[in-house]
Scaffold this motif. Structure first.
Motif, PDB file in Angstrom:
ATOM      1  N   LYS A 112       0.820  -1.215   0.000  1.00 49.66           N
ATOM      2  CA  LYS A 112       0.000   0.000   0.000  1.00 49.66           C
ATOM      3  C   LYS A 112       0.853   1.264   0.000  1.00 49.66           C
ATOM      4  O   LYS A 112       0.497   2.270  -0.637  1.00 49.66           O
ATOM      5  CB  LYS A 112      -0.907  -0.019   1.233  1.00 49.66           C
ATOM      6  CG  LYS A 112      -1.990   1.043   1.229  1.00 49.66           C
ATOM      7  CD  LYS A 112      -3.096   0.694   0.265  1.00 49.66           C
ATOM      8  CE  LYS A 112      -4.249   1.680   0.402  1.00 49.66           C
ATOM      9  NZ  LYS A 112      -5.305   1.419  -0.590  1.00 49.66           N
ATOM     10  N   ASN A 113       1.979   1.241   0.693  1.00 47.89           N
ATOM     11  CA  ASN A 113       2.827   2.436   0.794  1.00 47.89           C
ATOM     12  C   ASN A 113       3.936   2.480  -0.262  1.00 47.89           C
ATOM     13  O   ASN A 113       4.857   3.298  -0.174  1.00 47.89           O
ATOM     14  CB  ASN A 113       3.447   2.545   2.192  1.00 47.89           C
ATOM     15  CG  ASN A 113       4.344   1.339   2.516  1.00 47.89           C
ATOM     16  OD1 ASN A 113       4.474   0.425   1.711  1.00 47.89           O
ATOM     17  ND2 ASN A 113       4.928   1.362   3.706  1.00 47.89           N
ATOM     18  N   SER A 114       3.856   1.610  -1.264  1.00 47.84           N
ATOM     19  CA  SER A 114       4.872   1.603  -2.321  1.00 47.84           C
ATOM     20  C   SER A 114       4.789   2.885  -3.143  1.00 47.84           C
ATOM     21  O   SER A 114       3.700   3.379  -3.439  1.00 47.84           O
ATOM     22  CB  SER A 114       4.659   0.391  -3.239  1.00 47.84           C
ATOM     23  OG  SER A 114       5.495   0.495  -4.384  1.00 47.84           O
ATOM     24  N   PRO A 115       5.938   3.430  -3.562  1.00 45.17           N
ATOM     25  CA  PRO A 115       5.930   4.626  -4.414  1.00 45.17           C
ATOM     26  C   PRO A 115       5.494   4.333  -5.848  1.00 45.17           C
ATOM     27  O   PRO A 115       5.187   5.255  -6.600  1.00 45.17           O
ATOM     28  CB  PRO A 115       7.386   5.106  -4.366  1.00 45.17           C
ATOM     29  CG  PRO A 115       8.181   3.868  -4.077  1.00 45.17           C
ATOM     30  CD  PRO A 115       7.307   3.035  -3.194  1.00 45.17           C
ATOM     31  N   LEU A 116       5.480   3.055  -6.211  1.00 43.21           N
ATOM     32  CA  LEU A 116       5.103   2.677  -7.580  1.00 43.21           C
ATOM     33  C   LEU A 116       3.619   2.915  -7.838  1.00 43.21           C
ATOM     34  O   LEU A 116       2.787   2.669  -6.961  1.00 43.21           O
ATOM     35  CB  LEU A 116       5.405   1.198  -7.836  1.00 43.21           C
ATOM     36  CG  LEU A 116       6.867   0.775  -8.021  1.00 43.21           C
ATOM     37  CD1 LEU A 116       6.940  -0.734  -8.205  1.00 43.21           C
ATOM     38  CD2 LEU A 116       7.503   1.482  -9.210  1.00 43.21           C
TER      39      LEU A 116
ATOM     40  N   ARG B 177      -9.013  -5.315  -2.110  1.00 48.45           N
ATOM     41  CA  ARG B 177      -8.669  -4.182  -2.981  1.00 48.45           C
ATOM     42  C   ARG B 177      -8.055  -3.035  -2.190  1.00 48.45           C
ATOM     43  O   ARG B 177      -7.104  -2.390  -2.635  1.00 48.45           O
ATOM     44  CB  ARG B 177      -9.920  -3.678  -3.710  1.00 48.45           C
ATOM     45  CG  ARG B 177     -10.390  -4.554  -4.836  1.00 48.45           C
ATOM     46  CD  ARG B 177     -11.411  -3.834  -5.715  1.00 48.45           C
ATOM     47  NE  ARG B 177     -12.600  -3.395  -4.987  1.00 48.45           N
ATOM     48  CZ  ARG B 177     -13.682  -4.142  -4.806  1.00 48.45           C
ATOM     49  NH1 ARG B 177     -13.713  -5.380  -5.274  1.00 48.45           N
ATOM     50  NH2 ARG B 177     -14.738  -3.675  -4.156  1.00 48.45           N
ATOM     51  N   ASN B 178      -8.610  -2.763  -1.013  1.00 49.83           N
ATOM     52  CA  ASN B 178      -8.156  -1.627  -0.222  1.00 49.83           C
ATOM     53  C   ASN B 178      -6.847  -1.878   0.505  1.00 49.83           C
ATOM     54  O   ASN B 178      -6.230  -0.938   1.034  1.00 49.83           O
ATOM     55  CB  ASN B 178      -9.235  -1.226   0.792  1.00 49.83           C
ATOM     56  CG  ASN B 178     -10.476  -0.656   0.117  1.00 49.83           C
ATOM     57  OD1 ASN B 178     -10.403  -0.132  -0.991  1.00 49.83           O
ATOM     58  ND2 ASN B 178     -11.616  -0.750   0.788  1.00 49.83           N
ATOM     59  N   SER B 179      -6.424  -3.141   0.557  1.00 50.28           N
ATOM     60  CA  SER B 179      -5.212  -3.471   1.322  1.00 50.28           C
ATOM     61  C   SER B 179      -3.934  -3.345   0.507  1.00 50.28           C
ATOM     62  O   SER B 179      -2.832  -3.389   1.061  1.00 50.28           O
ATOM     63  CB  SER B 179      -5.322  -4.891   1.886  1.00 50.28           C
ATOM     64  OG  SER B 179      -5.283  -5.849   0.839  1.00 50.28           O
ATOM     65  N   VAL B 180      -4.058  -3.190  -0.808  1.00 47.61           N
ATOM     66  CA  VAL B 180      -2.884  -3.138  -1.687  1.00 47.61           C
ATOM     67  C   VAL B 180      -3.042  -2.018  -2.709  1.00 47.61           C
ATOM     68  O   VAL B 180      -4.092  -1.378  -2.811  1.00 47.61           O
ATOM     69  CB  VAL B 180      -2.683  -4.473  -2.438  1.00 47.61           C
ATOM     70  CG1 VAL B 180      -2.377  -5.609  -1.476  1.00 47.61           C
ATOM     71  CG2 VAL B 180      -3.906  -4.815  -3.293  1.00 47.61           C
ATOM     72  N   LYS B 181      -1.986  -1.808  -3.461  1.00 46.72           N
ATOM     73  CA  LYS B 181      -2.036  -0.873  -4.578  1.00 46.72           C
ATOM     74  C   LYS B 181      -1.965  -1.679  -5.872  1.00 46.72           C
ATOM     75  O   LYS B 181      -1.064  -2.503  -6.054  1.00 46.72           O
ATOM     76  CB  LYS B 181      -0.866   0.112  -4.524  1.00 46.72           C
ATOM     77  CG  LYS B 181      -0.920   1.195  -5.601  1.00 46.72           C
ATOM     78  CD  LYS B 181       0.333   2.061  -5.573  1.00 46.72           C
ATOM     79  CE  LYS B 181       0.377   2.910  -4.317  1.00 46.72           C
ATOM     80  NZ  LYS B 181       1.548   3.861  -4.354  1.00 46.72           N
ATOM     81  N   ILE B 182      -2.942  -1.486  -6.753  1.00 47.71           N
ATOM     82  CA  ILE B 182      -2.964  -2.172  -8.043  1.00 47.71           C
ATOM     83  C   ILE B 182      -2.243  -1.294  -9.059  1.00 47.71           C
ATOM     84  O   ILE B 182      -2.604  -0.123  -9.249  1.00 47.71           O
ATOM     85  CB  ILE B 182      -4.405  -2.455  -8.501  1.00 47.71           C
ATOM     86  CG1 ILE B 182      -5.113  -3.355  -7.485  1.00 47.71           C
ATOM     87  CG2 ILE B 182      -4.418  -3.100  -9.878  1.00 47.71           C
ATOM     88  CD1 ILE B 182      -6.585  -3.572  -7.771  1.00 47.71           C
ATOM     89  N   LEU B 183      -1.227  -1.843  -9.692  1.00 46.67           N
ATOM     90  CA  LEU B 183      -0.408  -1.074 -10.624  1.00 46.67           C
ATOM     91  C   LEU B 183      -1.033  -1.011 -12.014  1.00 46.67           C
ATOM     92  O   LEU B 183      -1.612  -1.990 -12.489  1.00 46.67           O
ATOM     93  CB  LEU B 183       0.983  -1.692 -10.746  1.00 46.67           C
ATOM     94  CG  LEU B 183       1.832  -1.761  -9.475  1.00 46.67           C
ATOM     95  CD1 LEU B 183       3.167  -2.421  -9.780  1.00 46.67           C
ATOM     96  CD2 LEU B 183       2.038  -0.380  -8.867  1.00 46.67           C
ATOM     97  N   GLY B 184      -0.905   0.146 -12.651  1.00 41.84           N
ATOM     98  CA  GLY B 184      -1.194   0.232 -14.069  1.00 41.84           C
ATOM     99  C   GLY B 184      -0.039  -0.395 -14.831  1.00 41.84           C
ATOM    100  O   GLY B 184       1.067  -0.571 -14.290  1.00 41.84           O
ATOM    101  N   VAL B 185      -0.262  -0.747 -16.083  1.00 38.21           N
ATOM    102  CA  VAL B 185       0.793  -1.341 -16.911  1.00 38.21           C
ATOM    103  C   VAL B 185       1.067  -0.408 -18.098  1.00 38.21           C
ATOM    104  O   VAL B 185       0.149  -0.061 -18.837  1.00 38.21           O
ATOM    105  CB  VAL B 185       0.402  -2.746 -17.409  1.00 38.21           C
ATOM    106  CG1 VAL B 185       1.476  -3.299 -18.344  1.00 38.21           C
ATOM    107  CG2 VAL B 185       0.207  -3.687 -16.223  1.00 38.21           C
ATOM    108  N   GLU B 186       2.330  -0.021 -18.229  1.00 38.54           N
ATOM    109  CA  GLU B 186       2.716   0.889 -19.300  1.00 38.54           C
ATOM    110  C   GLU B 186       3.068   0.101 -20.566  1.00 38.54           C
ATOM    111  O   GLU B 186       3.859  -0.841 -20.520  1.00 38.54           O
ATOM    112  CB  GLU B 186       3.910   1.738 -18.879  1.00 38.54           C
ATOM    113  CG  GLU B 186       4.354   2.723 -19.946  1.00 38.54           C
ATOM    114  CD  GLU B 186       5.622   3.452 -19.568  1.00 38.54           C
ATOM    115  OE1 GLU B 186       6.266   4.012 -20.478  1.00 38.54           O
ATOM    116  OE2 GLU B 186       5.968   3.458 -18.366  1.00 38.54           O
TER     117      GLU B 186
END
Length: 289
Positions: free
Chosen positions: A121-125, A210-219
Motif C-alpha cells: 500500500k505504501n509503495s511509491p510505484l 482491494r483496499n489493502s494493496v495498490k494495483i499497478l497500471g501497466v505501461e
C-alpha cells in the motif's frame, strides 16, 4: 407355449429396463459431474455453478480447484468433465486432446478477466512497464511473486512474453488471496494475481482485498493502462485474458449444459456481477414513445 413366450419377453423387457436404470446418464437438467478450474478463477466459476444448480435442482456440479496444467491432465484422463483455461493450448496439448478424447477442441468463451500486479500500500510505484516486468522475470532477485508453477497466472504471463514458464525467475506465495494479504510484508516485490480474486464490486472480502494493496497500471507504448471494465472491454490492458471452457463430453449433457448457460444471457449476468467483462455482450433495445 404362447403364454410362456409372452412371459419370457416380459421378463427380458423388465431386466433390460432395470439395466438402463442402472446406467443413469446425465443431461442438462439432472446428474452429477465434476469440473476443474484454477484458483484464479474460483470466484466466477463457483458463482456460475451455484446459479446453474439453483435453476436445475436435480443437478450437482462439483468444482475442483487445482493448478491449470493439472486440470488439463485430469480432463485428458476423464477425471473431470470440463475445465476453465485462459491461455492458449500448445500444439502438443491440442494433439494430446485429439488423441485421448477424439474430439475437436471447441473453446467456449464466457468472460474477460486479467492478470493484475499488486504492491504494498505504501509503495511509491503506481505503474510498471512491460520492459521492467520482463527484466524482473529474468533477474535472480526474484522480485515477482506468483501463486505457484503450473498455474494460470504464470502460464499466461509467460505466454504474453513468448517464453516458457520454466524460463522465468520468480518467488512463490501459494494462493492469490495470500499474495494480496502478505504483499505488504515484502516492500519492493510485485505480486501477480487474477482480477477475479478482488473484482466483485459489492463483496466485503473483495473490497478489503482491494483496499489493502495498490494495483499497478501497466505501461505499454508510452501509455499506462489500468485493469478496469473499460480496458477489459476493448482489451487495451496488456494482460487482459479471455476465460473459456473446454470439455471432453461427447453429447449434450450436464457439462455442455453448464457451458451453454455460462455463455448465454443469465450466465453473462453472473459474470458481470463478478466484476468481470462478459464475453458475449447481450444487446438491449429500448423503445421510447
Amino acid at each position: 407355449m404362447k403364454y410362456r413366450i409372452i412371459l419370457l419377453i416380459a421378463l427380458f423387457t423388465l431386466a433390460s429396463s432395470c439395466k438402463k436404470n442402472e446406467r443413469v446418464i446425465d443431461d442438462p437438467s439432472q446428474g452429477t459431474i465434476t469440473i476443474a478450474a484454477d484458483e484464479s478463477f474460483q470466484s466466477v466459476i463457483e458463482a456460475l455453478t451455484s446459479r446453474y444448480m439453483a435453476l436445475n435442482p436435480a443437478t450437482k456440479i462439483n468444482v475442483e480447484i487445482k493448478k491449470e496444467d493439472l486440470a488439463f491432465l485430469d480432463l485428458l484422463e476423464n477425471k473431470v468433465r470440463a475445465i476453465v483455461l485462459s491461455r492458449d493450448l500448445t500444439v502438443r496439448e491440442k494433439k494430446a486432446f485429439k488423441d485421448k478424447i477424439d474430439l475437436e477442441i471447441q473453446p467456449a468463451k464466457f468472460a474477460v478477466d486479467a492478470v493484475v500486479f499488486v504492491v504494498a500500500k505504501n509503495s511509491p510505484l503506481t505503474s510498471v512497464s512491460l520492459e521492467h516486468l520482463k527484466s524482473e522475470l529474468l533477474s535472480d532477485e526474484k522480485n515477482i511473486i506468483f501463486d505457484g508453477a503450473n498455474a494460470s497466472n504464470l502460464n499466461f504471463v509467460a505466454q504474453k512474453f513468448k517464453m516458457l514458464p520454466s524460463d522465468l525467475k520468480f518467488s512463490v506465495i501459494a494462493g492469490n488471496r495470500n499474495i494480496i494479504q502478505q504483499i505488504n510484508n515484502y516492500p519492493g516485490k510485485i505480486g501477480v494475481v487474477s482480477l477475479n480474486t478482488l473484482s466483485r464490486p459489492y463483496d466485503k472480502e473483495s473490497e478489503e482485498l482491494r483496499n489493502s494493496v495498490k494495483i499497478l497500471g501497466v505501461e505499454s507504448e508510452g501509455k499506462v493502462y489500468s485493469p478496469d471494465i473499460t480496458t477489459l472491454r476493448n482489451m487495451s490492458y496488456p494482460f487482459t485474458r479471455v476465460l473459456y471452457f473446454i470439455t471432453n463430453e461427447p453429447y449434450y449433457g450436464l457439462g455442455n449444459g453448464l457451458i451453454r448457460f455460462s455463455c448465454q444471457q443469465l450466465g453473462q449476468i453472473v459474470v458481470q456481477k463478478e466484476g468481470l467483462q462478459p464475453y458475449n455482450i447481450i444487446p438491449r433495445e429500448v423503445q421510447m414513445r
